[in-house]
Design a protein around this motif. Sequence first.
Motif, short mmCIF file in Angstrom:
data_model
loop_
_atom_site.label_atom_id
_atom_site.label_comp_id
_atom_site.label_asym_id
_atom_site.label_seq_id
_atom_site.Cartn_x
_atom_site.Cartn_y
_atom_site.Cartn_z
N SER A 165 0.84 -1.19 0.00
CA SER A 165 0.00 0.00 0.00
C SER A 165 0.88 1.25 0.00
O SER A 165 2.08 1.19 0.28
CB SER A 165 -0.90 0.01 1.24
N VAL A 166 0.27 2.37 -0.30
CA VAL A 166 1.02 3.63 -0.31
C VAL A 166 1.64 3.91 1.06
O VAL A 166 2.82 4.30 1.17
CB VAL A 166 0.11 4.80 -0.75
N SER A 167 0.87 3.71 2.12
CA SER A 167 1.37 3.99 3.47
C SER A 167 2.54 3.08 3.82
O SER A 167 3.52 3.51 4.45
CB SER A 167 0.26 3.83 4.50
N GLU A 170 5.64 4.21 1.98
CA GLU A 170 6.22 5.37 2.65
C GLU A 170 7.00 4.92 3.89
O GLU A 170 8.08 5.45 4.19
CB GLU A 170 5.11 6.34 3.05
N LEU A 243 -1.80 5.03 -8.78
CA LEU A 243 -1.50 5.78 -7.57
C LEU A 243 -0.18 5.31 -6.95
O LEU A 243 0.65 6.11 -6.53
CB LEU A 243 -2.64 5.63 -6.55
N GLN A 244 0.02 3.99 -6.91
CA GLN A 244 1.26 3.45 -6.36
C GLN A 244 2.45 3.84 -7.22
O GLN A 244 3.52 4.17 -6.72
CB GLN A 244 1.16 1.93 -6.24
#
Length: 245
Positions: A165-167, A170, A243-244
């Motif tokens: 996931s994006v989070s 990060e 998005l990724q």
Amino acid sequence: MGESRSNSTERGARLWLHVGPHKTASTTIQKQLEAWQTSLTSDGWTWEDPAQFGHIMHVRMTQIANVAECYLSSQSMCRDYTETICSDWLHFLDQLKGTSKKVVMSSERFDQINDTSVAQLAFDLSYISTTIVMVYRPFYDWIASWYRQLKAHGQVELAFADWRSVSQMEYYAYNYSFTTSLHSRYAAHFSDVKVHVMGPDMMTDIVCDDFNAANTCATSRKAKVMKLNVRTKSSPHECLSSLQL
């Protein structure tokens, strides 16, 4: 000259210490340098046998992970055994002082030691001209390799796009022992920190530029360098959302 920032002076002995980080072709570096031992010796460099400092279960003995344990805050071995390894390591460094010996060592376990322990390592190496070496691998390539390793060990079942996931990306980008943070940690205590880019010319760059080893350099230009733990990879466009990406 590669000395640490603890006010050391050039004393003749040299140490080339590869510190990772993980998933940046460390196995390839270790196995290839081990395979080139004879050539390295003819160039005046010694690939040190990690077994002289003891042994850690489940760790490849082409790397000095046993020595790295001396600088890790959470010891994975019993105290007495760890102290024996560390004592052997410090005795080895003592024997290097005042010599002109050139030594090659590697372990990606050094990417896990904190700033205080890096400072201790610099102090222990303060009378030896030391070059700290690390390898850069683009983040999206690295994170895919990390996923494949977890999946191979049954630690994840999700598809890559769902797992990463994006989070979480990060989190790994900013909190994991990645090359940028690793460089900052070591550069604070060592004046000679080199970064090689992971790629087909990496081993040639190491032996030709870092070692200035004529015989091994010639060997590397002719040889087909072994690539270990490498798998055919799909394009990230096949498994990441827009998005990724």
